[in-house]
Design an enzyme around this catalytic site. Structure first.
Site, PDB file in Angstrom:
ATOM      1  N   LYS A 138       0.820  -1.212   0.000  1.00  7.37           N
ATOM      2  CA  LYS A 138       0.000   0.000   0.000  1.00  7.37           C
ATOM      3  C   LYS A 138       0.851   1.258   0.000  1.00  7.37           C
ATOM      4  CE  LYS A 138      -4.124  -1.679   0.474  1.00  7.37           C
ATOM      5  NZ  LYS A 138      -5.459  -1.240   0.143  1.00  7.37           N
ATOM      6  N   ASN A 170      -5.479   3.428  -0.759  1.00  9.25           N
ATOM      7  CA  ASN A 170      -5.802   2.138  -1.360  1.00  9.25           C
ATOM      8  C   ASN A 170      -5.044   1.886  -2.642  1.00  9.25           C
ATOM      9  OD1 ASN A 170      -7.413   0.662   0.210  1.00  9.25           O
ATOM     10  ND2 ASN A 170      -9.226   1.880  -0.272  1.00  9.25           N
ATOM     11  N   ILE A 211     -11.759 -19.567   3.140  1.00 14.09           N
ATOM     12  CA  ILE A 211     -11.904 -18.193   3.610  1.00 14.09           C
ATOM     13  C   ILE A 211     -13.199 -17.550   3.120  1.00 14.09           C
ATOM     14  CG2 ILE A 211     -10.718 -15.950   3.710  1.00 14.09           C
ATOM     15  CD1 ILE A 211      -9.325 -18.289   5.165  1.00 14.09           C
ATOM     16  N   GLU A 241     -19.644 -17.118  -2.224  1.00 10.31           N
ATOM     17  CA  GLU A 241     -19.736 -15.703  -2.585  1.00 10.31           C
ATOM     18  C   GLU A 241     -19.935 -15.395  -4.082  1.00 10.31           C
ATOM     19  OE1 GLU A 241     -16.595 -13.346  -0.724  1.00 10.31           O
ATOM     20  OE2 GLU A 241     -16.504 -14.696   1.003  1.00 10.31           O
ATOM     21  N   GLU A 269      -4.641  -1.401   7.196  1.00  3.98           N
ATOM     22  CA  GLU A 269      -4.506  -0.350   6.182  1.00  3.98           C
ATOM     23  C   GLU A 269      -4.809   1.039   6.687  1.00  3.98           C
ATOM     24  OE1 GLU A 269      -6.891  -1.306   2.833  1.00  3.98           O
ATOM     25  OE2 GLU A 269      -5.867  -3.219   2.582  1.00  3.98           O
ATOM     26  N   HIS A 277     -11.091 -12.862   9.402  1.00  2.00           N
ATOM     27  CA  HIS A 277      -9.999 -13.166   8.475  1.00  2.00           C
ATOM     28  C   HIS A 277      -9.194 -11.909   8.218  1.00  2.00           C
ATOM     29  CE1 HIS A 277      -7.690 -14.372   5.050  1.00  2.00           C
ATOM     30  NE2 HIS A 277      -8.224 -13.402   4.338  1.00  2.00           N
ATOM     31  N   GLU A 312      -3.153 -14.718   6.845  1.00  2.00           N
ATOM     32  CA  GLU A 312      -2.146 -15.045   5.849  1.00  2.00           C
ATOM     33  C   GLU A 312      -0.836 -15.422   6.553  1.00  2.00           C
ATOM     34  OE1 GLU A 312      -2.085 -12.288   2.522  1.00  2.00           O
ATOM     35  OE2 GLU A 312       0.098 -12.361   2.601  1.00  2.00           O
ATOM     36  N   HIS A 367      -2.032 -16.759  -3.746  1.00  3.94           N
ATOM     37  CA  HIS A 367      -1.683 -15.767  -4.764  1.00  3.94           C
ATOM     38  C   HIS A 367      -0.963 -16.394  -5.943  1.00  3.94           C
ATOM     39  CE1 HIS A 367      -2.181 -13.721  -0.907  1.00  3.94           C
ATOM     40  NE2 HIS A 367      -2.785 -12.816  -1.638  1.00  3.94           N
ATOM     41  N   CYS A 405      -6.170 -17.087   1.948  1.00  6.54           N
ATOM     42  CA  CYS A 405      -7.125 -16.030   1.574  1.00  6.54           C
ATOM     43  C   CYS A 405      -8.235 -16.669   0.738  1.00  6.54           C
ATOM     44  CB  CYS A 405      -6.420 -14.904   0.815  1.00  6.54           C
ATOM     45  SG  CYS A 405      -7.391 -13.380   0.723  1.00  6.54           S
TER      46      CYS A 405
END
Ligand code: GLN
Ligand code: ZN
Length: 753
Positions: free
Chosen positions: A113, A118, A430, A483, A604, A640, A664, A693, A725
């Site tokens: 970041k 963002n 997740i 989802e 963040e 999470h 993670e 990832h 994740c």
């Protein structure tokens, strides 16, 4: 002094008003567009950006804020600091993209970041063998293009201090700032080249100076700018700070020979009057918020500019930071009601505000009185609009925050949750499963009106059924619905909550070609209907195993939205928390026994300055607890988190008090578990056992080894088994293979107990 400008911005959006750059870059990657066509499109976008800034009335226009991917990567390329592993790639463009995204043979740079925004930048890797060498071709070319168009161009580059502080040292533990002396001559060279090419001003961005810096770091920065400002042939230097106060760095920078300093008067609170050297500087006052989307209170901004007049040599009006962080223009929004529209300012509208303030400052406000009147009228309707002051929401929140006892002690909850009858080392995921082609096709068809809502819902239910069946087949213990109905984990909730507005076209760059549309939180938040209950209960109806409800937490919803600036963030967080709390209670009422509330963005929003962090952690933890303390002890709360190096937030994670935290860890070899132990964390934890990832399928033995490693740090009763994740970006085949190995590994390790 060189001609001092009066109105500018520190940078502008670059993805294109209709995401032209995103689309072109992606076509180039896919081999559908050649380098020449991409270049032509980029040049055209730059021309449009500059001419519109100039035509709007800015008398200094930033250039070199364009980027094919990221401005920190551009800086690494300019300084000859791309990693060795891409050196063999012949084309400049492909080498650059390989550093950004990797390819079949090389890994990309890490991404992280950009301060507390963002936006994600690529982290340059600097090793003892990195030999810096200047390649000014990009900035020189853009300067030349702009000058050919008669633009009052001010090239912008990331400064050497910020560049080093944001980079990652590889192969050495020495602080990278030790290498500042190697970079200063390159910047000196660059300044000479820019002067030769006709630049009057250069903007050197040093946002790293608004975070806590040691006296040594500040002294190093001062030395660098002493040296650069002592050069004979160079443009005037505007040292740009943004995202906060310069604090102790301000007098140090002001004592150097730089001509200009840009100061963020929105996020920062520097008192300029106490810095005597500023009376010799051109101060670029960031009074128009470059990061949020609210219309500026022009009266207040002009008043604060007025107070600076006496303490600065000369004054220019600007945005507080680059406009990279806001959408292009309000004109692209059709769904806004008149009142809401009048309260907002996106990029174009902010430029206009800067120009209005510049005009008022230099030639009096008479000629721009209309603009002031409009801003005043908007402020007045905004302060009285009923949607911003919902007495019921506020009364309920006050009563609850005063009286909520929170949840019972963890041990009592554990007891109550034993009815879930889970095996040791329970396996779960997740939340999201691959966003399949069928899902995308259905979503597009729905948008185009080719299928109706009920057909769309049928197709999504079919996806849920597939995902449940897959999880049963794989023998996972705690299931999810996958989802499929969610475009985005924040927008999905924002679309259903009162107080949020979801834009049609309010795209901002998140990283590279990835853009997001942050919802606008403008009013008091109220949940009028359950948001997820039907989906979760449908999934639960298909299986005997527990299905986890899946919600996004209040801090993450705020972090990925544009937020209200008329009340503390903590108040907005509590309102969102109340809505999430209602949803958890409804899920429980519908027979759901486990609810996960994701907070991947907890870290963040962490303030840049240590002094501001405890207060933030208090309210953010408080909001999460408010959201999750409405359920009974027997309902298991999961959360999470998406990162493994938490530093300052590790204690806060313990204070969230979730029954189970998945986190993670795959890339940091379970180190997170020791960190959690160090702060007395004694709840359930699922350190991600493989990295989602990457498309690689982890082997059974590899996952089992991670679990055995984890068991050295965590007693078996507390350990969960999950990926690190959500799986939405992965392909179905690799997900199935990976999860099969995950379940087999859990069984293998259980058998060893
Ligand atoms: N539940 C979300 C998912 O699985 C969590 C995403 C995230 O951590 N960013 O996609
Ligand atoms: Zn995550």
């Amino acid at each position: 002094m060189t001609f001092s400008f009066t109105a500018t911005v520190l940078g502008s959006p670059r993805i294109g008003p209709n995401r032209e750059l995103k689309k072109a870059v992606e076509s180039y990657w896919a081999g559908r567009l050649d380098a020449e066509a991409l270049d032509a499109l980029a040049r055209d976008l730059r021309r449009q950006t500059w001419t519109s800034l100039r035509d709007a009335g800015l008398d200094s226009v930033p250039v070199n804020t364009f980027s094919y991917y990221d401005h920190v990567l551009d800086t690494a390329a300019m300084l000859g600091a791309l990693p060795d592993r891409v050196a063999g790639i012949e084309s400049d463009l492909d080498r650059y993209f390989a550093a950004a995204r990797g390819n079949d043979t090389v890994a990309p740079l890490e991404m992280t970041k950009w301060f507390d925004t963002n936006y994600h930048y690529l982290v340059p890797e600097i090793s003892p063998t990195t030999t810096f060498a200047l390649d000014p071709s990009k900035v020189l070319r853009e300067l030349e293009e702009a000058r050919a168009l008669d633009i009052p161009a001010r090239p912008v580059v990331v400064g050497p201090v910020t560049f080093l502080l944001l980079s990652k040292a590889v192969g050495s533990d020495a602080p990278l700032l030790d290498r500042l002396d190697e970079l200063v001559p390159l910047y000196a060279d660059l300044l000479g080249r820019l002067a030769d090419a006709g630049a009057d001003w250069v903007q050197i961005d040093e946002p790293a100076l608004v975070a806590d810096r040691t006296p040594e770091e500040i002294a190093a920065a001062k030395r660098a700018y002493d040296r650069l400002s002592a050069l004979e042939s160079r443009p005037a230097i505007l040292l740009a700070s943004y995202f906060g106060s310069l604090g102790d760095a301000l007098p140090a920078i002001a004592s150097t020979g730089v001509e200009g300093i840009a100061i963020d008067l929105v996020a920062g609170s520097d008192t300029l009057a106490t810095v005597p050297d500023l009376t010799r500087k051109h101060v670029v006052a960031g009074v128009v918020d470059g990061r949020n989307i609210w219309r500026t209170d022009l009266d207040a901004a002009l008043a604060s500019l007025g107070t600076l007049l006496g303490s600065t040599g000369s004054l220019a009006v600007s945005t507080s930071c680059s406009l990279l962080h806001v959408p292009y223009t309000l004109d692209a929004e059709t769904g806004l009601d008149k009142a809401l529209r009048s309260w907002l300012a996106f990029g174009t509208e902010k430029v206009r505000e800067v120009v209005t303030l510049g005009t008022a400052l230099t030639s009096g406000r008479e000629s721009v009185e209309d603009e002031f009147a409009l801003a005043r009228a908007a402020a007045s309707t905004r302060s009285t609009d009923r949607r911003l002051h919902d007495a019921t929401v506020r009364a309920r929140l006050d009563a609850l925050t005063a009286s909520d006892p929170g949840r019972s002690p963890a041990a009592e909850r554990r007891e109550a949750q034993s009815a879930l009858s889970l095996p040791v080392l329970p396996t779960t995921t997740i939340g999201s499963y691959p966003q399949t082609t069928q899902i995308r096709v259905a979503r597009a068809a729905r948008r185009k009106g080719e299928i109706d809502e009920s057909e769309y819902l049928n197709r999504m239910r079919a996806e849920v059924a597939d995902v449940v069946a897959l999880q049963e087949k794989l023998d996972l213990d705690v299931l999810v619905h996958g989802e499929p109905e969610r475009n985005d984990m924040v927008q999905y909730f924002a679309e259903q909550l009162d107080g949020f507005f979801a834009t049609d076209n309010g795209w901002v760059q998140s990283y590279g070609s990835r853009c997001v549309r942050p919802p606008i939180l403008y009013g008091d938040v109220r949940r009028s209907n359950p948001m997820t209950v039907e989906w979760i209960t449908y999934a639960q109806s298909l299986t005997q195993r527990p299905v986890k409800g899946m919600l996004t937490g209040p801090v993450t919803i705020l972090a990925w939205s544009f937020v209200r600036d008329d009340q503390p963030l903590a108040d907005s967080a509590n309102q969102v928390a109340l809505a999430i709390r209602d949803e958890t209670v409804d899920l429980q009422g519908a027979g759901i026994r486990i609810v996960q509330v994701d907070e991947p963005a907890l870290r963040e929003l962490l303030p840049l300055r240590a002094a501001d962090q405890p207060a933030y952690l208090d309210w953010s933890v408080g909001a999460f607890r408010l959201a999750t303390s409405g359920v009974s002890d027997s309902t298991q709360i999961h959360t999470h988190l998406c990162y493994s190096e938490f530093g300052e937030v590790i204690e806060a994670i313990a204070r969230l008090d979730a029954d189970v935290t998945s986190i993670e860890a795959a890339r940091s070899h379970m180190e997170v578990l020791d960190d959690l132990n160090a702060v007395g964390f004694d709840l359930g934890v699922g350190p991600g056992v493989y990295d989602i990832h990457s498309p690689r399928v982890p082997g059974v033995e590899e996952i089992a080894a991670s679990l055995r490693e984890a068991l050295k740090a965590v007693p078996v009763e507390r350990l969960w088994v999950n990926p690190d994740c959500g799986l939405k970006t992965r392909g179905p085949a690799e997900v199935e293979a990976s999860l099969r190995n995950l379940v087999d590994a859990a069984k293998l390790v259980r058998a060893e107990l």
